[in-house]
Motif scaffolding. Structure first.
Motif, short mmCIF file in Angstrom:
data_model
loop_
_atom_site.label_atom_id
_atom_site.label_comp_id
_atom_site.label_asym_id
_atom_site.label_seq_id
_atom_site.Cartn_x
_atom_site.Cartn_y
_atom_site.Cartn_z
N GLU A 101 6.94 5.52 -45.00
CA GLU A 101 5.96 4.74 -44.27
C GLU A 101 6.65 3.67 -43.42
O GLU A 101 7.60 3.04 -43.85
N ILE A 102 6.13 3.50 -42.21
CA ILE A 102 6.71 2.57 -41.24
C ILE A 102 5.77 1.39 -41.03
O ILE A 102 4.55 1.56 -40.96
N MET A 103 6.36 0.20 -40.91
CA MET A 103 5.55 -1.01 -40.70
C MET A 103 5.81 -1.65 -39.35
O MET A 103 4.91 -2.30 -38.80
N ALA A 104 7.00 -1.50 -38.79
CA ALA A 104 7.31 -2.18 -37.52
C ALA A 104 8.26 -1.35 -36.69
O ALA A 104 9.10 -0.63 -37.20
N GLY A 105 8.17 -1.47 -35.39
CA GLY A 105 9.00 -0.78 -34.42
C GLY A 105 8.16 -0.52 -33.18
O GLY A 105 7.02 -0.94 -33.11
N VAL A 116 11.25 -0.57 -39.06
CA VAL A 116 11.25 -1.21 -40.38
C VAL A 116 10.21 -0.50 -41.23
O VAL A 116 9.07 -0.31 -40.82
N SER A 117 10.60 -0.10 -42.43
CA SER A 117 9.72 0.63 -43.33
C SER A 117 8.81 -0.33 -44.09
O SER A 117 9.01 -1.55 -44.10
N VAL A 142 8.23 -7.09 -42.24
CA VAL A 142 8.45 -7.32 -40.81
C VAL A 142 7.31 -6.65 -40.06
O VAL A 142 6.98 -5.49 -40.32
N LEU A 143 6.69 -7.38 -39.13
CA LEU A 143 5.60 -6.83 -38.33
C LEU A 143 6.00 -6.60 -36.88
O LEU A 143 5.47 -5.71 -36.22
#
Length: 401
Positions: A101-105, A116-117, A142-143
């Motif tokens: 799962e990815i949270m930021a990029g 950022v995962s 990280v967002l």
């Protein structure tokens, strides 16, 4: 510094978020949004191509945004799909299922992409084919997309830590920490990483110039000062990446100011009271701001007075503005894309793209806008003024995986 000729000097570097408190999961605005406005203008918004990228933000309050690096577009989804796309045609160069799962990029430089995962891992990938590289652990969520100057990559956590890593090895180069309030908006400004200086903004209303070499602060500037008795009244988050024009940074904060700051020393050139969560844009010597209450405002760059104001999108959470031809584009929380006249702010065109809404900044590519919706719809949008060009052909579309 006079701002009458900003358009010629602009280096456009944009970004981020929505009006949400950290920890809140609601996706409804605080205030009753204005209804979808009726538009009778002469601008048509036409998809040239469109495709699906995984589940987009997967129903979460994320800000995963695409990146245009050179002449290649990269996009990622919360469920771990990473794609490389030709922005002219929408054709895939490659795609990868990251199985995480990815949270930021997405961030990137000449060789690598950075994401950022959800478990706070900074991940690197080869731009050429998406092959995974090094990864390192971060101290918190990280967002905002990590940013690189080709030598180091910088990530900023939601609790005010800024960390820089070597792009070749992933080794930590430096870390800077700022004190942030207990109550903040759920959003972080994207760092702006130069060869000598890195600009970072914090939930305490401060803009910092850090040495890219050492991470030491060179100067700081207060975009907003906390005022009021309640924590809500004292929110002064800066969640918008500055725009840099030569040696001047234009920065805006929530319940703070729109300000021009000399990046050589952090000295204020001018400021005026304004509240926004999005990066401004520049066109025809006007500074264009989507205010936190949904009003779109054009500020004359020379006089700093209001040139025009558009209130029909009140509380519809408009995205950061994007200039396209003689119009300004903004998206909203219900997935509408709106075209406004740059002359007077009149609504000139409208297109429904995704019922899950629009949140992340759009990207200018030639005479098109590249748009990524919350639901994972990636599209190139063309603006046609009726009578000036033939109707666009039906958009090319790649089926969802």
């Amino acid at each position: 510094m006079p701002l009458g000729n900003l358009r010629r000097a602009l280096i456009a570097l944009t970004v981020l978020p929505g009006i949400w408190l950290a920890g809140c999961s609601s996706t409804e605005p605080f205030e009753e949004p204005a209804p979808v406005p009726d538009v009778v203008g002469d601008a048509q918004l036409k998809p040239v191509w469109r495709m699906s990228v995984g589940d987009g933000h997967d129903g979460q309050l994320l800000h995963i945004q695409p990146a245009l690096l050179g002449d290649v577009l990269y996009a990622a989804s919360a469920d771990g799909e990473l794609v490389s796309v030709d922005p002219d045609t929408g054709d895939l160069n490659w795609e990868r299922d990251l199985d995480r799962e990815i949270m930021a990029g997405v961030g990137g430089d000449r060789k690598r992409l950075y994401l950022v995962s959800s478990d706070a891992q900074l991940l690197s990938f080869a731009r050429e084919d998406g092959e995974p590289g090094w990864e390192v652990s971060l101290p918190n969520e990280v967002l905002a997309p990590p940013q690189s100057n080709g030598s180091l990559v910088v990530a900023q956590t939601i609790d005010g830590k800024v960390l820089a890593f070597d792009v070749e090895t992933g080794d930590k180069r430096w870390q800077y920490e700022a004190a942030v309030p207990v109550l903040t908006l759920r959003g972080t400004a994207t760092p702006l990483v130069g060869s000598e200086m890195t600009l970072v903004s914090f939930a305490n209303g401060q803009l910092f110039g850090l040495s890219s070499e050492s991470g030491q602060p060179l100067w700081q500037y207060a975009v907003g000062e906390p005022k009021g008795r309640t924590e809500l009244e004292r929110l002064v988050d800066v969640t918008a990446q500055p725009i840099v024009i030569e040696t001047v940074a234009l920065v805006v904060g929530y319940q703070g100011n729109l300000a021009a700051v000399d990046i050589r020393n952090g000295q204020e050139i001018w400021s005026r009271r304004m509240s926004s969560l999005r990066s401004p844009a520049i066109a025809y010597s006007n500074i264009l701001v989507t205010e936190s209450n949904g009003t779109i405002t054009a500020i004359d760059g020379a006089s700093r007075q209001v040139a025009w104001s558009q209130e029909q999108l009140a509380w519809r959470q408009p995205t950061a503005p994007l200039v396209l031809e003689d119009h300004l584009l903004v998206g909203d929380f219900e997935g509408y894309l709106h075209a406004l006249s740059l002359e007077d702010g009149a609504l000139a065109g409208q297109l429904k793209l995704d019922s899950e809404g629009l949140r992340v900044p759009m990207i200018r590519w030639k005479d098109r806008a590249l748009v990524y919706t919350n639901g994972g719809r990636l599209a190139a949008i063309e603006l046609i003024v009726r009578g000036s060009a033939p109707t666009a052909a039906p958009p090319r579309e790649r089926p969802s995986r």
